[in-house]
Write a protein that holds these residues in place. Structure first.
Motif, mmCIF file in Angstrom:
data_model
loop_
_atom_site.group_PDB
_atom_site.id
_atom_site.type_symbol
_atom_site.label_atom_id
_atom_site.label_comp_id
_atom_site.label_asym_id
_atom_site.label_seq_id
_atom_site.Cartn_x
_atom_site.Cartn_y
_atom_site.Cartn_z
ATOM 1 N N MET A 1 -0.636 38.924 -14.607
ATOM 2 C CA MET A 1 -1.137 40.149 -15.191
ATOM 3 C C MET A 1 -1.946 39.813 -16.438
ATOM 4 N N THR A 2 -3.105 40.408 -16.528
ATOM 5 C CA THR A 2 -3.961 40.221 -17.696
ATOM 6 C C THR A 2 -3.724 41.362 -18.666
ATOM 7 N N THR A 3 -3.616 41.022 -19.924
ATOM 8 C CA THR A 3 -3.491 42.067 -20.938
ATOM 9 C C THR A 3 -4.742 42.076 -21.780
ATOM 10 N N PHE A 4 -5.057 43.212 -22.297
ATOM 11 C CA PHE A 4 -6.235 43.358 -23.126
ATOM 12 C C PHE A 4 -5.781 43.604 -24.552
ATOM 13 N N GLN A 5 -6.559 43.116 -25.483
ATOM 14 C CA GLN A 5 -6.238 43.398 -26.875
ATOM 15 C C GLN A 5 -7.423 44.094 -27.520
ATOM 16 N N VAL A 6 -7.134 44.875 -28.544
ATOM 17 C CA VAL A 6 -8.171 45.598 -29.259
ATOM 18 C C VAL A 6 -9.023 44.584 -30.007
ATOM 19 N N THR A 7 -10.343 44.654 -29.780
ATOM 20 C CA THR A 7 -11.240 43.720 -30.465
ATOM 21 C C THR A 7 -11.903 44.340 -31.673
ATOM 22 N N ASP A 8 -11.966 45.662 -31.703
ATOM 23 C CA ASP A 8 -12.603 46.342 -32.817
ATOM 24 C C ASP A 8 -12.218 47.811 -32.795
ATOM 25 N N THR A 9 -12.327 48.468 -33.923
ATOM 26 C CA THR A 9 -12.100 49.915 -34.002
ATOM 27 C C THR A 9 -13.245 50.530 -34.783
ATOM 28 N N TYR A 10 -13.504 51.815 -34.552
ATOM 29 C CA TYR A 10 -14.592 52.510 -35.222
ATOM 30 C C TYR A 10 -14.065 53.764 -35.907
#
Length: 105
Positions: A1-10
């Motif tokens: 399973m691949t997990t994603f992480q937050v790379t940036d926020t606006y």
């Protein structure tokens, strides 16, 4: 399973975004904020706002770029209903069509 992480926020100026639409050719991210009746236009690379459309009808629930990308179509599911057309080059409302006899945009 691949997990994603937050790379940036606006920062969206304390608005509550509900719908995001990205136009790849113009690199514009449209952020619909239903409660405040706003659409924030952003450059997703820098996170900066490049435009703001205010005063939408109550109940605007969906939007989509036109095929030429200079227009943003906004659908309203509120009591007035209708479809709004916004000229993004001038950031002005062009028309709002409704068969419910509601006021203008």
């Amino acid at each position: 399973m691949t997990t994603f992480q937050v790379t940036d926020t606006y920062d969206v100026a304390n608005l509550a975004p509900e719908r995001l639409v990205f136009h790849r050719a113009t690199n514009v991210l449209a952020v619909l904020c239903r409660e405040s009746r706003n659409i924030l236009l952003m450059d997703p690379r820098s996170g900066t706002a490049v435009g703001n459309v205010t005063g939408l009808r109550e109940g605007c629930a969906d939007m989509e770029f036109s095929h030429v990308a200079s227009r943003l179509l906004v659908a309203c599911a509120g009591r007035q209903g209708g479809i709004g057309v916004i000229n993004l080059l001038a950031l002005q409302r062009i028309a709002f069509a409704s068969d419910r006899g509601g006021e203008g945009y």
